[in-house]
Design a protein around this motif. Structure first.
Motif, mmCIF file in Angstrom:
data_model
loop_
_atom_site.group_PDB
_atom_site.id
_atom_site.type_symbol
_atom_site.label_atom_id
_atom_site.label_comp_id
_atom_site.label_asym_id
_atom_site.label_seq_id
_atom_site.Cartn_x
_atom_site.Cartn_y
_atom_site.Cartn_z
ATOM 1 N N SER B 229 -26.123 34.876 92.226
ATOM 2 C CA SER B 229 -25.989 33.813 91.374
ATOM 3 C C SER B 229 -26.479 32.742 92.019
ATOM 4 N N GLU B 230 -25.937 32.391 93.428
ATOM 5 C CA GLU B 230 -26.162 31.190 94.206
ATOM 6 C C GLU B 230 -27.780 30.912 94.383
ATOM 7 N N GLY B 231 -28.173 32.364 94.719
ATOM 8 C CA GLY B 231 -29.736 32.120 94.875
ATOM 9 C C GLY B 231 -30.455 31.576 93.561
ATOM 10 N N GLY B 232 -29.972 31.887 92.458
ATOM 11 C CA GLY B 232 -30.497 31.662 91.202
ATOM 12 C C GLY B 232 -30.296 30.091 90.786
ATOM 13 N N ARG B 233 -28.887 29.652 91.193
ATOM 14 C CA ARG B 233 -28.803 28.341 91.102
ATOM 15 C C ARG B 233 -29.704 27.248 91.849
ATOM 16 N N LEU B 234 -29.868 27.723 93.084
ATOM 17 C CA LEU B 234 -30.782 27.056 93.941
ATOM 18 C C LEU B 234 -32.168 26.868 93.752
ATOM 19 N N ALA B 235 -32.664 28.237 93.190
ATOM 20 C CA ALA B 235 -34.096 28.051 92.954
ATOM 21 C C ALA B 235 -34.176 27.541 91.561
ATOM 22 N N MET B 236 -33.197 27.526 90.517
ATOM 23 C CA MET B 236 -33.491 26.644 89.567
ATOM 24 C C MET B 236 -33.487 25.067 89.884
ATOM 25 N N ARG B 237 -32.638 24.959 90.726
ATOM 26 C CA ARG B 237 -32.651 23.394 91.009
ATOM 27 C C ARG B 237 -34.127 22.964 91.629
ATOM 28 N N ARG B 238 -34.785 23.788 92.629
ATOM 29 C CA ARG B 238 -35.923 23.604 93.341
ATOM 30 C C ARG B 238 -37.066 23.601 92.178
ATOM 31 N N LEU B 240 -36.904 22.933 88.914
ATOM 32 C CA LEU B 240 -36.526 21.831 87.987
ATOM 33 C C LEU B 240 -37.117 20.424 88.856
ATOM 34 N N ALA B 241 -36.673 20.193 90.104
ATOM 35 C CA ALA B 241 -37.117 19.077 90.939
ATOM 36 C C ALA B 241 -38.757 18.935 91.177
ATOM 37 N N ALA B 242 -39.242 20.284 91.095
ATOM 38 C CA ALA B 242 -40.557 20.332 91.230
ATOM 39 C C ALA B 242 -41.472 20.163 90.021
ATOM 40 N N HIS B 243 -40.988 20.466 89.063
ATOM 41 C CA HIS B 243 -41.478 20.336 87.530
ATOM 42 C C HIS B 243 -40.535 20.045 86.627
ATOM 43 N N ARG B 244 -40.409 18.637 86.429
ATOM 44 C CA ARG B 244 -39.610 17.967 85.740
ATOM 45 C C ARG B 244 -39.783 17.936 84.058
ATOM 46 N N ASP B 245 -41.140 18.648 83.829
ATOM 47 C CA ASP B 245 -41.601 18.780 82.348
ATOM 48 C C ASP B 245 -41.391 20.270 81.869
ATOM 49 N N LEU B 246 -40.529 20.829 82.663
ATOM 50 C CA LEU B 246 -40.218 22.413 82.356
ATOM 51 C C LEU B 246 -39.632 22.665 80.779
ATOM 52 N N ASP B 247 -40.118 23.517 80.092
ATOM 53 C CA ASP B 247 -39.474 23.366 78.928
ATOM 54 C C ASP B 247 -39.176 25.078 78.504
ATOM 55 N N GLY B 248 -39.487 25.690 79.604
ATOM 56 C CA GLY B 248 -39.244 27.456 79.448
ATOM 57 C C GLY B 248 -39.095 27.912 81.029
ATOM 58 N N VAL B 249 -38.268 28.846 81.049
ATOM 59 C CA VAL B 249 -37.970 29.558 82.475
ATOM 60 C C VAL B 249 -37.744 31.069 82.160
ATOM 61 N N PHE B 250 -38.281 31.838 82.801
ATOM 62 C CA PHE B 250 -38.148 33.232 82.682
ATOM 63 C C PHE B 250 -37.443 33.509 84.111
#
Lengths: 335, 335
Positions: B229-238, B240-250
């Motif tokens: 869970s924690e790993g997922g959270r951190l990865a998501m944060r990274r 989002l930070a790297a690609h602010r225009d994200l509109d979909g995530v697998f």
DNA sequence: CCGCGTCGTGAGAGCGCTCTCACGTACTGT
DNA sequence: ACAGTACGTGAGAGCGCTCTCACGACGCGG
């Protein structure tokens, strides 16, 4: 193709030019074999790819060699699985130094009682460890009737069958959780309890009640959940609807607690600002919430380990009595 | 106290006034025994509480009687446990109609390789099913070297050892998940992938990439998590930070996906309004999020069941080849 | 009435291993 | 030098079961 008979002791003996007995000694690490003989034998063993026949060995040394680990098939949704894996690991570790194999026996509680019972009567193993006493009485009573050395993990609900069990002190766990809420100043403390048919649920509820009684607080805010996330959410909703002045909740499992926290937050209550929450299990789910859950340790592996110790006693023909292990609060940010 | 020897066939025979052979026939339901004799025997059996000795039986009929289920000790935090339980249940069900016992063998990946290997060489079981190929090569190569009939659940990482495996089509799963995001109009699709050393992770990532390539979209928004869970959270944060225009995530696992959803929401992105999310596993964690996760089925029990079929083939001396089972998308509200 | 097949049964030979016992052989002590 | 004591080894008896084989008791057709 080649259904070549597996090599036996005899084959190895012939190849190494010694007797069956000597090979047996080498295989069993008996020290009184000359180094040269030992080497010849081990060479023959590897050359032939010899593997001892477990059945033959078991036949002659009537030492117990396997224990059944009976796992009632948890309803998918109960999600208590992490705890079960933890227990399995505990058993595995506890048995590591022994020659005992752990034979897993799964059964959908209720549906498979007959099959389970027949299997257990079949004498396939020398003892049994039963996980989680959610099981119908059918199996446990069969077990005590058959006379198979058995240890239960988790106190069985209902009348005791005379089978020894290990349990964690759920009453004290519930009390500690609630004491914490009391200590931080909560005055209106509710609980989302577990299913009424489980001993652990009842014990935790009893602990909650004891703590409140001792503090002179009301103990009427109770709702039951089924240990599932959704169940926890609904129970929390009911609890909140019935007692709008709630400022603390003891939730009998982390999974339900996580859902309760999100339900509270959705209802506009800050956690722990407006309502403090304490969960139970110290499971991975406890780390999913923000802030992380304050919870009560529920080390399934310790219990399981203890169970293996007890079972070994039983197998050795010594009587054992049930044990209740202590618990403790695990600090988090929700209370 | 009474270390009374367990009753044997001989004892029953004496009591029933017949020969050992006849008792054996009755016990094994051989039809050619006169009714009177049959009754006498069954009476003696119950009176004496006779239980056949499994070892003796196994010794003479060399039919396989047990299979090892090797479970690499998942790191506590990986939380892939629900899947493991699911697989265990699948194996249990697949073995239900056979006389095969399932012997659980747990081992902390890496640390216990030696012990595991020694045990497997010990010839304690007639075959093995290895769960999740996270295991070091030590064990799998030992297995193929020993020649113990073995089926792997989950394609092994690294070079194949020649051991047959069952797997789910993770590439297709990743593709289906991503296709869904593309279909709903997402143009900037990232992924939180799993650990690079696992075949499943790599396959899902490959599927994601294939889908994007087919759609002509960029495939550079990748972050790896550890399935926790924690790993997922951190990865998501990274991500989002790297690609602010994200509109979909697998996200390659539900547990990580649940954390990702909460991370997105905390960052002020509506799910699925601003960012659509597809998880993987269809695990209980998928139901924890609001809205419920759209995810990809990952039926461990089906795989496990298939594994038992394959193993039985192997035990019967017939060759088997690896199988890859299809997957499908599970509707939820996040994409 | 005899030969033949059928049926129910018992005797007995293993299955592969361990373990006791007895037998060398090589040391020790006197 | 010789008894006494290890020590290493082999022979052989099971462990509880299954299964083949042989055998007696039938029933049948010729």
């Amino acid at each position: 193709m080649s259904t070549r008979r597996a090599p036996t002791l005899e084959d190895v003996a012939a190849r190494a030019g010694v007797s069956r007995a000597t090979v047996s000694r080498v295989v069993n690490a008996d020290p009184r074999v000359r180094a040269t003989a030992r080497e010849a034998v081990s060479r023959a063993v590897t050359e032939l790819g010899y593997r001892p026949n477990r059945a033959a060995r078991a036949l002659v040394k009537r030492a117990p060699d396997s224990v059944a680990v009976v796992v009632p098939e948890t309803d998918q949704r109960v999600f208590s699985d992490p705890v079960i894996m933890e227990m399995l690991r505990g058993i595995s570790e506890g048995l590591e130094e022994t020659p005992l194999q752990m034979v897993l026996v799964l059964g959908r509680a209720g549906r498979d009682t007959d099959r389970l019972e027949r299997w257990l009567r079949g004498g396939h193993t020398d003892g049994a460890i039963v996980l989680s006493a959610h099981l119908d009485d059918g199996v446990t009573s069969a077990l005590s009737e058959i006379g198979l050395p058995t240890v239960m993990i988790g106190r069985p609900p209902g009348p005791e069958q005379g089978l020894p069990f290990v349990d964690l002190d759920n009453v004290d766990g519930g009390r500690q959780a609630t004491d914490r809420l009391v200590a931080r100043g909560c005055r209106r403390i509710g609980t989302v309890a577990g299913p009424v048919d489980m001993a652990a649920s009842r014990d935790r509820l009893a602990g909650w009640r004891e703590s409140l009684d001792a503090a002179g607080l009301a103990d009427d805010a109770v709702e039951h959940g089924d240990f599932s996330s959704e169940g926890g959410r609904l129970a929390m909703r009911r609890l909140l609807a019935a007692h709008r002045d709630l400022d603390g909740v003891f939730v009998a499992s982390d999974l339900m607690a996580a859902a309760a926290v999100s339900e509270l937050q959705a209802a506009g209550r800050a956690v722990p600002g407006d309502v403090a929450v304490v969960g139970y299990d110290d499971s991975p789910a406890a780390q999913l919430t923000v802030p992380r859950l304050t919870t009560v340790a529920n080390p399934g592996d310790r219990m399981a380990r203890e169970a293996t110790v007890m079972l070994r006693e039983l197998l050795a023909g010594r009587p054992v009595s049930s044990r209740v292990l202590p618990t403790h609060l695990v600090e988090g940010g929700t209370a």
